[in-house]
Each structure stands twice: as structure tokens, then as C-alpha cells.
Motif scaffolding. Structure first.
Motif, mmCIF file in Angstrom:
data_model
loop_
_atom_site.group_PDB
_atom_site.id
_atom_site.type_symbol
_atom_site.label_atom_id
_atom_site.label_comp_id
_atom_site.label_asym_id
_atom_site.label_seq_id
_atom_site.Cartn_x
_atom_site.Cartn_y
_atom_site.Cartn_z
ATOM 1 N N LYS A 1 13.703 0.664 -3.779
ATOM 2 C CA LYS A 1 12.876 0.903 -2.593
ATOM 3 C C LYS A 1 11.394 0.824 -2.945
ATOM 4 O O LYS A 1 10.605 0.208 -2.228
ATOM 5 C CB LYS A 1 13.178 2.272 -1.977
ATOM 6 C CG LYS A 1 14.480 2.337 -1.228
ATOM 7 C CD LYS A 1 14.714 3.725 -0.671
ATOM 8 C CE LYS A 1 16.053 3.789 0.037
ATOM 9 N NZ LYS A 1 16.264 5.066 0.700
ATOM 10 N N LEU A 2 11.025 1.461 -4.042
ATOM 11 C CA LEU A 2 9.618 1.487 -4.422
ATOM 12 C C LEU A 2 9.139 0.140 -4.944
ATOM 13 O O LEU A 2 7.990 -0.237 -4.713
ATOM 14 C CB LEU A 2 9.367 2.590 -5.441
ATOM 15 C CG LEU A 2 9.521 3.993 -4.873
ATOM 16 C CD1 LEU A 2 9.326 5.044 -5.947
ATOM 17 C CD2 LEU A 2 8.559 4.237 -3.747
ATOM 18 N N SER A 3 9.998 -0.597 -5.606
ATOM 19 C CA SER A 3 9.561 -1.903 -6.092
ATOM 20 C C SER A 3 9.421 -2.904 -4.955
ATOM 21 O O SER A 3 8.540 -3.758 -4.979
ATOM 22 C CB SER A 3 10.502 -2.438 -7.172
ATOM 23 O OG SER A 3 11.743 -2.809 -6.618
ATOM 24 N N ARG A 4 10.261 -2.800 -3.939
ATOM 25 C CA ARG A 4 10.187 -3.696 -2.784
ATOM 26 C C ARG A 4 9.167 -3.223 -1.754
ATOM 27 O O ARG A 4 8.680 -4.011 -0.952
ATOM 28 C CB ARG A 4 11.553 -3.790 -2.093
ATOM 29 C CG ARG A 4 12.597 -4.547 -2.858
ATOM 30 C CD ARG A 4 13.841 -4.784 -2.000
ATOM 31 N NE ARG A 4 14.235 -3.638 -1.221
ATOM 32 C CZ ARG A 4 15.202 -2.789 -1.515
ATOM 33 N NH1 ARG A 4 15.892 -2.943 -2.609
ATOM 34 N NH2 ARG A 4 15.480 -1.780 -0.721
ATOM 35 N N GLY A 5 8.898 -1.919 -1.743
ATOM 36 C CA GLY A 5 8.022 -1.365 -0.721
ATOM 37 C C GLY A 5 8.708 -1.256 0.626
ATOM 38 O O GLY A 5 8.065 -1.123 1.652
ATOM 39 N N PHE B 1 11.417 8.603 4.643
ATOM 40 C CA PHE B 1 11.717 8.649 3.210
ATOM 41 C C PHE B 1 10.455 8.996 2.432
ATOM 42 O O PHE B 1 10.475 9.837 1.528
ATOM 43 C CB PHE B 1 12.293 7.311 2.726
ATOM 44 C CG PHE B 1 12.526 7.258 1.247
ATOM 45 C CD1 PHE B 1 13.633 7.867 0.682
ATOM 46 C CD2 PHE B 1 11.626 6.614 0.412
ATOM 47 C CE1 PHE B 1 13.848 7.840 -0.698
ATOM 48 C CE2 PHE B 1 11.823 6.573 -0.958
ATOM 49 C CZ PHE B 1 12.936 7.184 -1.511
ATOM 50 N N MET B 2 9.353 8.384 2.788
ATOM 51 C CA MET B 2 8.098 8.649 2.093
ATOM 52 C C MET B 2 7.681 10.112 2.264
ATOM 53 O O MET B 2 7.294 10.766 1.297
ATOM 54 C CB MET B 2 6.999 7.733 2.609
ATOM 55 C CG MET B 2 5.695 7.871 1.866
ATOM 56 S SD MET B 2 4.584 6.548 2.347
ATOM 57 C CE MET B 2 3.205 6.875 1.295
ATOM 58 N N GLN C 1 0.828 -1.215 0.000
ATOM 59 C CA GLN C 1 0.000 0.000 0.000
ATOM 60 C C GLN C 1 0.858 1.259 0.000
ATOM 61 O O GLN C 1 0.564 2.222 -0.710
ATOM 62 C CB GLN C 1 -0.928 0.016 1.202
ATOM 63 C CG GLN C 1 -2.182 -0.774 0.999
ATOM 64 C CD GLN C 1 -3.181 -0.542 2.129
ATOM 65 O OE1 GLN C 1 -2.807 -0.253 3.261
ATOM 66 N NE2 GLN C 1 -4.445 -0.668 1.815
ATOM 67 N N ALA C 2 1.916 1.263 0.807
ATOM 68 C CA ALA C 2 2.802 2.435 0.874
ATOM 69 C C ALA C 2 3.471 2.675 -0.472
ATOM 70 O O ALA C 2 3.531 3.807 -0.962
ATOM 71 C CB ALA C 2 3.843 2.249 1.970
#
Length: 74
Positions: free
Chosen positions: A48-52, A58-59, A10-11
């Protein structure tokens, strides 16, 4: 490799959708993060975004750097 949890997914989806909504590529995000003193490489951001797997800090930095003032969690 462990699967993404529902929260991680979701993040990641939330952040990716904000980037898309603002028309910000990963390369541009890296530039915008650098403008606020956060040095990342494009490949690291993509991972980071592909792994979540990234921190709330950071977000928040990403969202602030792209000018997102509000989020809809639904």
C-alpha cells in the motif's frame, strides 16, 4: 501498471515520514493497527505504501495508531 499520481505520492511520503519520525517499522505498524482492531499483513502494508494506493481511513488509522497528533503538509 499506472503511475502514482502526485497526490498518491504525497500521501505515501507523508505516512512514511511519520513512521520514520516515530521509529515505527511496518511490522510494528501492523501490531499497532491490530491493537485498534485493524488486521493487516506486513506485506500488504508495504505494498500500500509503495504504491500510494490506500484510503484516507487507512491513513488516519495508521496515524492514530502510531500516536501522531498533528501533521505538517508543507
Amino acid at each position: 501498471m499506472p503511475e502514482q499520481s502526485e497526490w498518491e505520492m504525497q500521501a505515501a511520503n507523508l505516512l512514511k515520514s511519520e513512521l520514520k519520525r516515530k521509529g515505527v517499522t511496518y511490522a510494528l505498524l501492523v501490531e499497532k493497527l491490530a491493537n485498534i482492531g485493524i488486521n493487516e499483513k506486513e506485506v500488504n502494508v508495504a505494498n500500500k505504501l509503495s504504491r500510494g494506493k490506500f484510503s484516507a481511513a487507512f491513513m488516519l488509522a495508521c496515524l492514530k495508531s502510531i500516536g501522531s497528533a498533528s501533521l505538517h503538509l508543507d
